[in-house]
Design a protein around this motif. Structure first.
Motif, PDB file in Angstrom:
ATOM      1  N   VAL A  60      -3.469  49.701  91.092  1.00  0.00           N
ATOM      2  CA  VAL A  60      -4.678  50.345  91.556  1.00  0.00           C
ATOM      3  C   VAL A  60      -5.721  49.320  92.003  1.00  0.00           C
ATOM      4  N   GLN A  61      -5.298  48.077  92.162  1.00  0.00           N
ATOM      5  CA  GLN A  61      -6.217  47.024  92.575  1.00  0.00           C
ATOM      6  C   GLN A  61      -6.889  47.381  93.889  1.00  0.00           C
ATOM      7  N   GLY A  62      -8.215  47.282  93.899  1.00  0.00           N
ATOM      8  CA  GLY A  62      -8.980  47.564  95.101  1.00  0.00           C
ATOM      9  C   GLY A  62      -9.244  49.038  95.346  1.00  0.00           C
ATOM     10  N   LYS A  63      -8.803  49.895  94.447  1.00  0.00           N
ATOM     11  CA  LYS A  63      -8.968  51.341  94.601  1.00  0.00           C
ATOM     12  C   LYS A  63     -10.075  51.848  93.688  1.00  0.00           C
ATOM     13  N   ASN A  64     -10.617  52.984  94.039  1.00  0.00           N
ATOM     14  CA  ASN A  64     -11.569  53.673  93.183  1.00  0.00           C
ATOM     15  C   ASN A  64     -10.805  54.240  91.996  1.00  0.00           C
ATOM     16  N   ILE A  65     -11.363  54.137  90.815  1.00  0.00           N
ATOM     17  CA  ILE A  65     -10.708  54.623  89.599  1.00  0.00           C
ATOM     18  C   ILE A  65     -10.375  56.113  89.685  1.00  0.00           C
ATOM     19  N   ASN A  66     -11.021  56.824  90.606  1.00  0.00           N
ATOM     20  CA  ASN A  66     -10.754  58.255  90.776  1.00  0.00           C
ATOM     21  C   ASN A  66      -9.289  58.555  91.082  1.00  0.00           C
ATOM     22  N   VAL A  67      -8.529  57.561  91.560  1.00  0.00           N
ATOM     23  CA  VAL A  67      -7.125  57.816  91.888  1.00  0.00           C
ATOM     24  C   VAL A  67      -6.275  58.069  90.647  1.00  0.00           C
ATOM     25  N   ILE A  68      -6.756  57.644  89.465  1.00  0.00           N
ATOM     26  CA  ILE A  68      -5.979  57.886  88.247  1.00  0.00           C
ATOM     27  C   ILE A  68      -6.705  58.741  87.213  1.00  0.00           C
ATOM     28  N   VAL A  69      -7.933  59.143  87.505  1.00  0.00           N
ATOM     29  CA  VAL A  69      -8.726  59.923  86.543  1.00  0.00           C
ATOM     30  C   VAL A  69      -8.690  61.400  86.918  1.00  0.00           C
ATOM     31  N   PRO A  70      -8.353  62.263  85.957  1.00  0.00           N
ATOM     32  CA  PRO A  70      -8.288  63.694  86.252  1.00  0.00           C
ATOM     33  C   PRO A  70      -9.675  64.328  86.332  1.00  0.00           C
ATOM     34  N   PRO A  71      -9.776  65.465  87.033  1.00  0.00           N
ATOM     35  CA  PRO A  71     -11.023  66.231  86.999  1.00  0.00           C
ATOM     36  C   PRO A  71     -11.266  66.714  85.568  1.00  0.00           C
ATOM     37  N   PRO A  72     -12.451  66.890  85.124  1.00  0.00           N
ATOM     38  CA  PRO A  72     -13.719  66.797  85.857  1.00  0.00           C
ATOM     39  C   PRO A  72     -14.279  65.383  85.920  1.00  0.00           C
ATOM     40  N   PHE A  73     -13.644  64.423  85.211  1.00  0.00           N
ATOM     41  CA  PHE A  73     -14.165  63.059  85.144  1.00  0.00           C
ATOM     42  C   PHE A  73     -14.230  62.403  86.516  1.00  0.00           C
ATOM     43  N   SER A  74     -13.216  62.615  87.332  1.00  0.00           N
ATOM     44  CA  SER A  74     -13.190  61.985  88.652  1.00  0.00           C
ATOM     45  C   SER A  74     -14.312  62.497  89.556  1.00  0.00           C
ATOM     46  N   ARG A  75     -14.704  63.742  89.359  1.00  0.00           N
ATOM     47  CA  ARG A  75     -15.794  64.292  90.190  1.00  0.00           C
ATOM     48  C   ARG A  75     -17.125  63.620  89.882  1.00  0.00           C
ATOM     49  N   ASN A  76     -17.300  63.143  88.657  1.00  0.00           N
ATOM     50  CA  ASN A  76     -18.575  62.560  88.240  1.00  0.00           C
ATOM     51  C   ASN A  76     -18.646  61.047  88.403  1.00  0.00           C
ATOM     52  N   HIS A  77     -17.514  60.393  88.551  1.00  0.00           N
ATOM     53  CA  HIS A  77     -17.483  58.936  88.554  1.00  0.00           C
ATOM     54  C   HIS A  77     -18.406  58.295  89.586  1.00  0.00           C
ATOM     55  N   ASN A  78     -18.335  58.731  90.824  1.00  0.00           N
ATOM     56  CA  ASN A  78     -19.180  58.124  91.867  1.00  0.00           C
ATOM     57  C   ASN A  78     -20.661  58.316  91.573  1.00  0.00           C
ATOM     58  N   ASN A  79     -21.031  59.427  90.940  1.00  0.00           N
ATOM     59  CA  ASN A  79     -22.434  59.635  90.550  1.00  0.00           C
ATOM     60  C   ASN A  79     -22.848  58.636  89.473  1.00  0.00           C
ATOM     61  N   TYR A  80     -21.942  58.334  88.526  1.00  0.00           N
ATOM     62  CA  TYR A  80     -22.248  57.357  87.477  1.00  0.00           C
ATOM     63  C   TYR A  80     -22.472  55.973  88.090  1.00  0.00           C
ATOM     64  N   VAL A  81     -21.629  55.596  89.033  1.00  0.00           N
ATOM     65  CA  VAL A  81     -21.772  54.294  89.688  1.00  0.00           C
ATOM     66  C   VAL A  81     -23.073  54.245  90.473  1.00  0.00           C
ATOM     67  N   ARG A  82     -23.355  55.290  91.218  1.00  0.00           N
ATOM     68  CA  ARG A  82     -24.592  55.351  92.006  1.00  0.00           C
ATOM     69  C   ARG A  82     -25.809  55.232  91.090  1.00  0.00           C
ATOM     70  N   SER A  83     -25.787  55.926  89.968  1.00  0.00           N
ATOM     71  CA  SER A  83     -26.896  55.868  89.025  1.00  0.00           C
ATOM     72  C   SER A  83     -27.088  54.444  88.506  1.00  0.00           C
TER      73      SER A  83
END
Length: 78
Positions: free
Chosen positions: A1-24
């Motif tokens: 998963v090198q160079g990929k967003n962690i969302n590729v291995i994280v199931p919903p609902p966690f993957s839906r929130n990840h980018n918001n956590y990073v942005r915050s």
């Protein structure tokens, strides 16, 4: 998963929130999980969920140019 967003291995609902956590974090500088180990879940390529342990740290950059590194191990009880 090198160079990929962690969302590729994280199931919903966690993957839906990840980018918001990073942005915050990028906007406030307040880290919630950086530099600590957390129990979590991931989705295997065969589509089953498995427990993992993940450690995430910021390795370089500022703001939108930040680079993060995560190390995970499989088989941790969540």
């Amino acid at each position: 998963v090198q160079g990929k967003n962690i969302n590729v291995i994280v199931p919903p609902p966690f993957s839906r929130n990840h980018n918001n956590y990073v942005r915050s974090y990028l906007q406030t500088g307040k880290a919630k999980i950086l530099d600590s180990t957390r129990a979590f879940v991931a989705v295997h390529k065969d589509r089953f969920v498995l427990p993992i342990s993940v450690f995430v740290t910021k390795v370089s950059g500022v703001g939108e140019d930040s680079v993060f590194m995560g190390v995970f191990s499989v088989g941790v009880t969540v």
